[in-house]
Write a protein that holds these residues in place. Sequence first.
Motif, PDB file in Angstrom:
ATOM      1  N   HIS A   1       0.824 -29.110  -9.491  1.00 22.41           N
ATOM      2  CA  HIS A   1       0.713 -28.039  -8.391  1.00 22.41           C
ATOM      3  C   HIS A   1      -0.896 -27.457  -8.257  1.00 22.41           C
ATOM      4  O   HIS A   1      -1.423 -27.458  -9.301  1.00 22.41           O
ATOM      5  CB  HIS A   1       1.627 -27.097  -8.328  1.00 22.41           C
TER       6      HIS A   1
ATOM      7  N   SER B   1       4.332 -27.993  -2.930  1.00 19.94           N
ATOM      8  CA  SER B   1       5.723 -28.320  -3.304  1.00 19.94           C
ATOM      9  C   SER B   1       6.220 -29.604  -2.172  1.00 19.94           C
ATOM     10  O   SER B   1       6.688 -30.286  -3.114  1.00 19.94           O
ATOM     11  CB  SER B   1       6.636 -27.263  -3.092  1.00 19.94           C
TER      12      SER B   1
ATOM     13  N   SER C   1       6.899 -24.056   2.331  1.00 23.70           N
ATOM     14  CA  SER C   1       6.088 -23.051   3.130  1.00 23.70           C
ATOM     15  C   SER C   1       5.458 -23.928   4.054  1.00 23.70           C
ATOM     16  O   SER C   1       4.845 -23.889   5.225  1.00 23.70           O
ATOM     17  CB  SER C   1       5.001 -22.602   2.145  1.00 23.70           C
TER      18      SER C   1
ATOM     19  N   THR D   1      -0.167 -23.816   0.315  1.00 28.22           N
ATOM     20  CA  THR D   1      -1.366 -24.177  -0.516  1.00 28.22           C
ATOM     21  C   THR D   1      -2.057 -25.434  -0.120  1.00 28.22           C
ATOM     22  O   THR D   1      -3.322 -25.623   0.278  1.00 28.22           O
ATOM     23  CB  THR D   1      -1.131 -24.214  -1.972  1.00 28.22           C
TER      24      THR D   1
HETATM   25  P1  13P Z   1       3.380 -24.274  -1.922  1.00 33.36           P
HETATM   26  O1  13P Z   1       4.501 -25.055  -1.453  1.00 33.36           O
HETATM   27  O2  13P Z   1       2.538 -23.545  -0.720  1.00 33.36           O
HETATM   28  O3  13P Z   1       2.333 -25.042  -2.686  1.00 33.36           O
HETATM   29  O4  13P Z   1       3.710 -22.935  -2.933  1.00 33.36           O
HETATM   30  C1  13P Z   1       4.633 -22.919  -3.802  1.00 33.36           C
HETATM   31  C2  13P Z   1       4.393 -21.817  -4.592  1.00 33.36           C
HETATM   32  O5  13P Z   1       5.088 -21.509  -5.386  1.00 33.36           O
HETATM   33  C3  13P Z   1       3.952 -20.562  -3.939  1.00 33.36           C
HETATM   34  O6  13P Z   1       3.875 -19.628  -4.968  1.00 33.36           O
END
Ligand code: 13P
Length: 332
Positions: free
Chosen positions: A42, A59, A147, A244
């Motif tokens: 990640h 994610s 997200s 992200t």
């Molecule tokens: P993302 O899917 O934007 O990478 O976010 C995962 C996460 O745990 C944010 O705290």
Amino acid sequence: MTAITKDSQIPVSIDASKGNLARMIKEIGEMKEKRNAVILAHNYQIPEIQDLADFVGDSLGLSQQAAKTSAKTIVFCGVHFMAETAAILCPDKRVLIPNLDAGCSLASSINIDELRAWKAEHPDAVVVSYVNTTAELKAETDYCCTSGNALKVVESIPADKEILFLPDQFLGSWVQKVTGRKNMHIWMGECHVHAGVHPSAVEAKLKEHPDAELLIHPECGCLTPYLDKVARGGNDSRLQVASTEGMITQASKSSCSKFVVATEIGILHRLQKQNPDKQFLPISDEMSCKFMKMITVENLHHALAEDVFHVTVPEDVRVKALKSIERMISIF
Ligand code: 13P
Ligand code: SF4
């Protein structure tokens, strides 16, 4: 030489502190080949892990990579719900996480009994769960979202359908504001890293750097004062709300050369690496996720050496949880 920590049984390499990092990195490469393994990391992982990984992403990107890899083993350098998502998507693969203690405060903010009670209060509602939930919760969910796609997932649900959105209140409020959805109930969960930033910290940073663009993760509590602006005009050139991975894309394509970054500090490594001529400023160095930082070169080495720690999901739960992820994927 390794020692076992008392609490987690995670080996801590004593050699690492003596400068044997290069040897471990070399051995990780060799063991990865031998095991036919892929390393997924990640965007919040420590720089050494990001540099060792075959794929670094958010994610959504990580679950897409897990779904399409031909490797036999997936070593997941992230938190537990992410490894579980890979196990749900790839029942024929061995999914390993280097440290079983790598949890998520947001995923822990709702349990299965609470979800069942909430559903009983709204029997006709559609349940939309953020990917930061356990497999057990996903199994009781209609649509999973990340997200990167929460807006599209909610927009795809018929307007007359009531929605239960969980567990992140800030992501939920952003989705509600942008989509204008009135019949959406939001669980009051939060992530300890993103909820802790006060809007005044963002204002102070922007005052100091008036030429900077603001990149803000929708899990952030400090997003609240900008919600009206975001809803009125979508993202403007000074303010981008993004996952992200969305931040990585935006930083590369923007004509701006300075960015204030409102998310976990691990992302700064990749932002800086891919944009060496641009400047990235964290809101605070304290925006660090202790769970993400539990993955180290030492325990990644141990995971490959010992073929641990195996992340599995009971088949009945996996089949139900998969449906919510497949529904999400089918929208794109
Ligand atoms: P993302 O899917 O934007 O990478 O976010 C995962 C996460 O745990 C944010 O705290
Ligand atoms: Fe969970 Fe927050 Fe860490 Fe993301 S930053 S993994 S939401 S605790």
